[in-house]
Every structure is written in C-alpha cells, then in structure tokens.
Scaffold this motif. Structure first.
Motif, PDB file in Angstrom:
ATOM      1  N   GLY A   1       0.810  -1.206   0.000  1.00  0.00           N
ATOM      2  CA  GLY A   1       0.000   0.000   0.000  1.00  0.00           C
ATOM      3  C   GLY A   1       0.846   1.259   0.000  1.00  0.00           C
ATOM      4  N   ARG A   2       0.277   2.322  -0.485  1.00  0.00           N
ATOM      5  CA  ARG A   2       0.953   3.609  -0.467  1.00  0.00           C
ATOM      6  C   ARG A   2       0.560   4.361   0.795  1.00  0.00           C
TER       7      ARG A   2
ATOM      8  N   THR B   1       3.981  13.172   2.650  1.00  0.00           N
ATOM      9  CA  THR B   1       4.349  12.402   3.836  1.00  0.00           C
ATOM     10  C   THR B   1       5.196  11.195   3.446  1.00  0.00           C
ATOM     11  N   THR B   2       4.811  10.510   2.381  1.00  0.00           N
ATOM     12  CA  THR B   2       5.553   9.343   1.911  1.00  0.00           C
ATOM     13  C   THR B   2       6.933   9.738   1.431  1.00  0.00           C
TER      14      THR B   2
ATOM     15  N   VAL C   1      10.628   8.521   2.910  1.00  0.00           N
ATOM     16  CA  VAL C   1      11.712   7.964   2.091  1.00  0.00           C
ATOM     17  C   VAL C   1      12.996   8.758   2.297  1.00  0.00           C
ATOM     18  N   LEU C   2      12.881  10.081   2.302  1.00  0.00           N
ATOM     19  CA  LEU C   2      14.055  10.926   2.523  1.00  0.00           C
ATOM     20  C   LEU C   2      14.686  10.669   3.885  1.00  0.00           C
ATOM     21  N   ASP C   3      13.848  10.566   4.918  1.00  0.00           N
ATOM     22  CA  ASP C   3      14.358  10.311   6.267  1.00  0.00           C
ATOM     23  C   ASP C   3      15.090   8.975   6.326  1.00  0.00           C
ATOM     24  N   ALA C   4      14.492   7.949   5.704  1.00  0.00           N
ATOM     25  CA  ALA C   4      15.113   6.621   5.698  1.00  0.00           C
ATOM     26  C   ALA C   4      16.427   6.642   4.916  1.00  0.00           C
ATOM     27  N   ALA C   5      16.415   7.335   3.785  1.00  0.00           N
ATOM     28  CA  ALA C   5      17.627   7.396   2.957  1.00  0.00           C
ATOM     29  C   ALA C   5      18.735   8.169   3.656  1.00  0.00           C
TER      30      ALA C   5
ATOM     31  N   VAL D   1       7.956   1.056   2.280  1.00  0.00           N
ATOM     32  CA  VAL D   1       7.266   1.211   0.996  1.00  0.00           C
ATOM     33  C   VAL D   1       7.927   0.308  -0.029  1.00  0.00           C
ATOM     34  N   ASP D   2       7.328   0.217  -1.203  1.00  0.00           N
ATOM     35  CA  ASP D   2       7.919  -0.549  -2.295  1.00  0.00           C
ATOM     36  C   ASP D   2       9.067   0.217  -2.926  1.00  0.00           C
ATOM     37  N   ALA D   3      10.032  -0.537  -3.439  1.00  0.00           N
ATOM     38  CA  ALA D   3      11.160   0.093  -4.122  1.00  0.00           C
ATOM     39  C   ALA D   3      10.694   0.884  -5.345  1.00  0.00           C
TER      40      ALA D   3
END
Length: 212
Positions: A14-15, A21-22, A26-30, A53-55
């Motif tokens: 799911g998105r 927000t998504t 992603v930025l925070d994780a990266a 999330v999905d790649a």
C-alpha cells in the motif's frame, strides 16, 4: 473463500497516505541509511524497506540512487547558522569555537548530522558528495572566517582547516579510531582548537618565531 492478506504485506504494497508524507519518509530513511552505510552500500531496496514502501515507489519519487542522494544532502539552514555563529566576536579562542561548533553539528541532532555524515561517507565513492562537502566546508570558512579578516593565502588557509576538521570526523565517525571515539568533545576542542587558531588567525607580521 476470501484470500488472506497479512497486515505486513498490506503495508508493504500500500501507499502511505499523502504523497508529501511518503516522500519525506523515504528521505528520512535514505538520510539515515546513507549516513550509516555510505553511498556504495546503500541500495534503493534497503531504503524502501526502512521507509516501509515498495522500491518502485522510491523510484517514482527519485529516478536513481544518485538523485535520491542529492536530495538527502541538503544541510539544514540552522546548521549553517550555528557554524557561522562560531566566527562572531573577537579572534580570541576562535579556533576552539570553530572546532566545538563543527563537532556539535556533526554529532548533534540527526537532521543536521545525517546529511553531513552522508556527504562524508559518500565522498569516497561519489563525486557529487565530494564536491558538496568541499564546497560546504571551504565556502563556510572563506565567507565566515577568512574573507572578513585581512590574512594572506585565505583560500589555502580555508583548505587546511577544512582538511583538519574533516580528518577529525573521519577518524572519529567513519574509521572509529578508539582514542578519538573515546575522547569527550571538550578534550578534542582543547587539543585541536589551538591548531585551527594558528591557521585562521596568524600572528602579526614580525611576531613569527619570536621567543620573547
């Protein structure tokens, strides 16, 4: 019979609600992954897993790992302000103020420290990170410390101090030299500060080498 879908797989496919927000997730994780593992070892798949999330979704936001890395290397304005503030006031103990501020923004809150550590680890394998780190350090030193003072070889002095400070963080944050990782900040400030002081604030002409 209704097909069973586990909560984990639902969250995986799911998105997240809200594109912004998504994207931020992603930025925070990266940012954390690049800071911890460096550019080469970080993969889009790992970042996606960290963000939940999905790649393919990561690739929708950022078309390549290089583009994702470029987005991560955004140093918050408050980090620049904090570094610039070290140069305010008199030249007395300037070197100590600079070293203290430098260590604090590299080892302080994650929002400031992670982009910088990502630059540092990425500079080994990524030309963009190398250039970004060089510009951040040298421009800050030239603009804030040296351009406002009447000194010879300003660019060279900025380069020397940049190398000293980066070397300190490589030994402490990347290589993990035990004597550096075990030292508290104020000890490092007291030892490195005078060396930085001697480069940033040269003695008046005629005073070099005077033994009194």
């Amino acid at each position: 019979m209704t097909a069973h879908t586990s909560p984990a797989s639902s969250a995986r496919r799911g998105r997240r609600p809200g594109t912004s927000t998504t994207r931020q997730a992603v930025l925070d994780a990266a940012r954390a992954r690049f800071a911890a593992d460096g550019f080469t070892a970080t993969t889009i798949r790992r970042v996606a897993t960290d963000a939940g999330v999905d790649a393919s979704l990561v690739m929708q936001f950022f078309r390549s790992k290089n583009e994702l890395f470029a987005a991560v290397m955004s140093v918050p304005p408050e980090a620049l302000t904090r570094f610039s503030a070290a140069f305010e006031g008199t030249d007395d103990r300037l070197g100590e103020r600079v070293v203290r501020a430098f260590i604090e923004i590299w080892e302080g809150d994650a929002r400031s420290s992670e982009p910088l550590m990502a630059m540092l680890r990425g500079a080994i394998a990524n030309d963009q990170a190398n250039e970004q780190l060089r510009d951040f350090l040298q421009e800050r030193l030239l603009v804030d410390a040296i351009a406002s003072r009447s000194v010879d070889n300003a660019t060279l002095r900025a380069g020397i101090v940049s190398s000293m400070l980066v070397g300190l963080m490589v030994g402490r944050g990347v290589v993990g030299v035990p004597t550096l990782t075990g030292a508290d900040r104020e000890t490092l400030v007291s030892l490195v500060g005078p060396a930085v002081q001697s480069v940033l604030v040269p003695p008046p002409a005629g005073d070099e080498g005077n033994a009194g």
